[in-house]
Motif scaffolding. Structure first.
Motif, PDB file in Angstrom:
ATOM      1  N   MET A   1     -37.464 -59.134  -9.381  1.00 52.33           N
ATOM      2  CA  MET A   1     -36.349 -59.946  -9.871  1.00 52.33           C
ATOM      3  C   MET A   1     -36.633 -60.320 -11.319  1.00 52.33           C
ATOM      4  O   MET A   1     -37.785 -60.583 -11.683  1.00 52.33           O
ATOM      5  N   THR A   2     -35.613 -60.338 -12.139  1.00 58.47           N
ATOM      6  CA  THR A   2     -35.784 -60.833 -13.496  1.00 58.47           C
ATOM      7  C   THR A   2     -34.605 -61.704 -13.879  1.00 58.47           C
ATOM      8  O   THR A   2     -33.485 -61.516 -13.379  1.00 58.47           O
ATOM      9  N   ILE A   3     -34.883 -62.691 -14.733  1.00 59.53           N
ATOM     10  CA  ILE A   3     -33.907 -63.714 -15.118  1.00 59.53           C
ATOM     11  C   ILE A   3     -34.035 -63.970 -16.611  1.00 59.53           C
ATOM     12  O   ILE A   3     -35.147 -63.985 -17.145  1.00 59.53           O
TER      13      ILE A   3
ATOM     14  N   LYS B   1     -18.211 -58.779   2.793  1.00 61.23           N
ATOM     15  CA  LYS B   1     -18.632 -58.997   1.413  1.00 61.23           C
ATOM     16  C   LYS B   1     -19.908 -58.239   1.068  1.00 61.23           C
ATOM     17  O   LYS B   1     -20.130 -57.851  -0.080  1.00 61.23           O
ATOM     18  N   GLY B   2     -20.752 -58.024   2.069  1.00 63.02           N
ATOM     19  CA  GLY B   2     -22.072 -57.476   1.809  1.00 63.02           C
ATOM     20  C   GLY B   2     -22.071 -56.139   1.107  1.00 63.02           C
ATOM     21  O   GLY B   2     -22.913 -55.881   0.245  1.00 63.02           O
ATOM     22  N   SER B   3     -21.123 -55.259   1.467  1.00 64.55           N
ATOM     23  CA  SER B   3     -21.117 -53.925   0.878  1.00 64.55           C
ATOM     24  C   SER B   3     -20.830 -53.958  -0.619  1.00 64.55           C
ATOM     25  O   SER B   3     -21.176 -53.026  -1.340  1.00 64.55           O
ATOM     26  N   SER B   4     -20.202 -55.040  -1.099  1.00 65.30           N
ATOM     27  CA  SER B   4     -19.956 -55.164  -2.535  1.00 65.30           C
ATOM     28  C   SER B   4     -21.076 -55.927  -3.235  1.00 65.30           C
ATOM     29  O   SER B   4     -21.145 -55.948  -4.461  1.00 65.30           O
ATOM     30  N   MET B   5     -21.979 -56.558  -2.468  1.00 60.25           N
ATOM     31  CA  MET B   5     -23.075 -57.330  -3.043  1.00 60.25           C
ATOM     32  C   MET B   5     -24.325 -56.484  -3.246  1.00 60.25           C
ATOM     33  O   MET B   5     -25.048 -56.663  -4.221  1.00 60.25           O
ATOM     34  N   ILE B   6     -24.595 -55.587  -2.311  1.00 65.50           N
ATOM     35  CA  ILE B   6     -25.877 -54.892  -2.281  1.00 65.50           C
ATOM     36  C   ILE B   6     -25.657 -53.380  -2.314  1.00 65.50           C
ATOM     37  O   ILE B   6     -24.830 -52.854  -1.575  1.00 65.50           O
ATOM     38  N   SER B   7     -26.402 -52.707  -3.161  1.00 65.34           N
ATOM     39  CA  SER B   7     -26.300 -51.256  -3.293  1.00 65.34           C
ATOM     40  C   SER B   7     -27.660 -50.620  -3.063  1.00 65.34           C
ATOM     41  O   SER B   7     -28.698 -51.271  -3.166  1.00 65.34           O
ATOM     42  N   ARG B   8     -27.658 -49.335  -2.751  1.00 62.84           N
ATOM     43  CA  ARG B   8     -28.916 -48.600  -2.592  1.00 62.84           C
ATOM     44  C   ARG B   8     -29.431 -48.054  -3.913  1.00 62.84           C
ATOM     45  O   ARG B   8     -30.487 -47.426  -3.956  1.00 62.84           O
ATOM     46  N   GLU B   9     -28.696 -48.267  -4.975  1.00 65.99           N
ATOM     47  CA  GLU B   9     -29.139 -47.786  -6.272  1.00 65.99           C
ATOM     48  C   GLU B   9     -28.726 -48.758  -7.368  1.00 65.99           C
ATOM     49  O   GLU B   9     -27.833 -49.587  -7.183  1.00 65.99           O
TER      50      GLU B   9
ATOM     51  N   GLY C   1     -31.048 -60.282 -12.039  1.00 72.57           N
ATOM     52  CA  GLY C   1     -30.862 -59.171 -11.118  1.00 72.57           C
ATOM     53  C   GLY C   1     -32.081 -58.978 -10.243  1.00 72.57           C
ATOM     54  O   GLY C   1     -33.174 -59.481 -10.533  1.00 72.57           O
ATOM     55  N   ARG C   2     -31.893 -58.240  -9.149  1.00 74.38           N
ATOM     56  CA  ARG C   2     -32.972 -57.977  -8.198  1.00 74.38           C
ATOM     57  C   ARG C   2     -32.960 -56.497  -7.809  1.00 74.38           C
ATOM     58  O   ARG C   2     -31.895 -55.918  -7.580  1.00 74.38           O
TER      59      ARG C   2
ATOM     60  N   TYR D   1     -29.144 -55.560  -6.521  1.00 74.68           N
ATOM     61  CA  TYR D   1     -28.028 -56.499  -6.512  1.00 74.68           C
ATOM     62  C   TYR D   1     -28.255 -57.625  -7.495  1.00 74.68           C
ATOM     63  O   TYR D   1     -29.355 -57.814  -8.024  1.00 74.68           O
ATOM     64  N   SER D   2     -27.210 -58.382  -7.730  1.00 72.92           N
ATOM     65  CA  SER D   2     -27.289 -59.529  -8.622  1.00 72.92           C
ATOM     66  C   SER D   2     -27.898 -60.704  -7.881  1.00 72.92           C
ATOM     67  O   SER D   2     -27.782 -60.813  -6.662  1.00 72.92           O
TER      68      SER D   2
END
Length: 319
Positions: A110-112, A31-39, A121-122, A143-144
């Protein structure tokens, strides 16, 4: 298309150790590769651009993390491209963040939108430059944020009083203890960097929420808070496993004041104290090193609307 982090460096050893403990190592690797990106995705870039405040996690010269907030006008958060974020405002006077934003220093953001809890998002990275009032970050993770335990609040007219240092010391005052005990939200900064070139490492900031009373203050001034089930990434707790330090930010949403603290953190799984926190899978205890309280440090105001439906009831016995 954004570039995903490879499955081998999505999560560092601390995060992976928790996944292993809970039996979710393989599922989180997938799941991680779809949760976190480098950009930053285009949607995340637009979301940040629309915001007027951002929470920031940083590390001081002694290696202790701090959680802070920076406020600005619309558009003060701007992506120069998918891997570069610019912040066009400075921390308020008295916030440890000002001294922590050195070129090359890792930071988490992070902002909400409190009135729409699904929008958050973060973006984590490294300070690339500081020129005038502009802070430029090189993005390492985007990531979200988990939407659970965010209390819904309505924006109110902003305040105009000048920022004022209330106190700075090594212990909580009785009034500060009461404020923490009544809190339904705080923001948690943590860090880990065996190798700052790895995108899974650096500084992270996240929100923590629950019904008032979910954070306890012991008689010796230590803080204890639960970890409720979230997105299972365990970015913050994984950092604490590897580097047992944490920074916490408590906000008075109606008056715009902030209470920041940093100290040593201990993550516990099998402890009799779990029964004090229904719904928790672990607890974190923080022994305080330093406390900073500022009045009028946040220009914006919010009124409480309704709690998150995910908040565990504190009056239920633990099974």
């Amino acid at each position: 298309m954004s570039e995903s982090v490879s499955e081998f460096d999505i999560f560092h050893e601390g995060e992976a150790a928790i996944h292993e403990r809970l039996g979710v190592r393989e599922s989180m690797r997938d799941k991680g590769s779809s949760m976190i990106s480098r950009e930053m995705s285009l949607a995340l870039q637009i979301f940040y651009h629309l915001q007027t405040f951002v929470f920031v996690g940083s590390v001081d010269a002694e290696g202790y993390p701090w959680a802070s907030i920076i406020c600005g006008g619309p558009g003060f958060l701007r992506s120069l491209n998918s891997r570069t974020l610019q912040i066009g405002a400075r921390p308020v006077e008295g916030d440890p963040l000002e001294d922590n934003l050195r070129v090359g220093a890792p930071v988490g953001t992070m902002t909400i939108e409190f009135d729409n809890r699904l929008r958050r998002g973060r973006v984590n990275g490294v300070v690339q430059s500081r020129e005038g009032g502009l802070l430029t970050l090189s993005v390492g993770q985007a990531y979200s944020n988990c939407s659970k335990y965010i209390q819904q609040r309505k924006p109110e007219p902003p305040g105009e009083e000048p920022v004022r240092l209330v106190s700075r010391g090594a212990r909580l005052t009785a009034q500060q203890m009461e404020r923490i005990a009544d809190a339904d939200t705080f923001f948690l900064a943590s860090c880990h960097f065996d190798n700052v070139d790895e995108p899974s490492q650096g500084v992270d900031i996240s929100h923590r929420g629950g019904n008032p009373g979910f954070v306890k203050v012991d008689s010796d001034g230590q803080l204890v808070f639960p970890d409720y089930k979230g997105n299972m990434a365990f970015n913050s707790l994984g950092n604490i496993v590897k580097n047992p330090r944490a920074g916490l930010l408590f906000m008075d949403f109606s008056e715009g004041s902030t209470l920041q603290l940093t100290g040593e953190a201990v993550l516990e799984w099998d402890t009799p104290r779990l029964k004090e926190f229904p719904g928790a899978q672990s607890i974190v205890t923080v022994r305080i090193k330093e406390v900073v309280e500022l009045a009028n440090s946040v220009a914006f105001r919010w009124s409480f609307h309704k709690p998150s439906s995910a908040n565990p009831r504190l009056d239920l016995p633990r099974p």
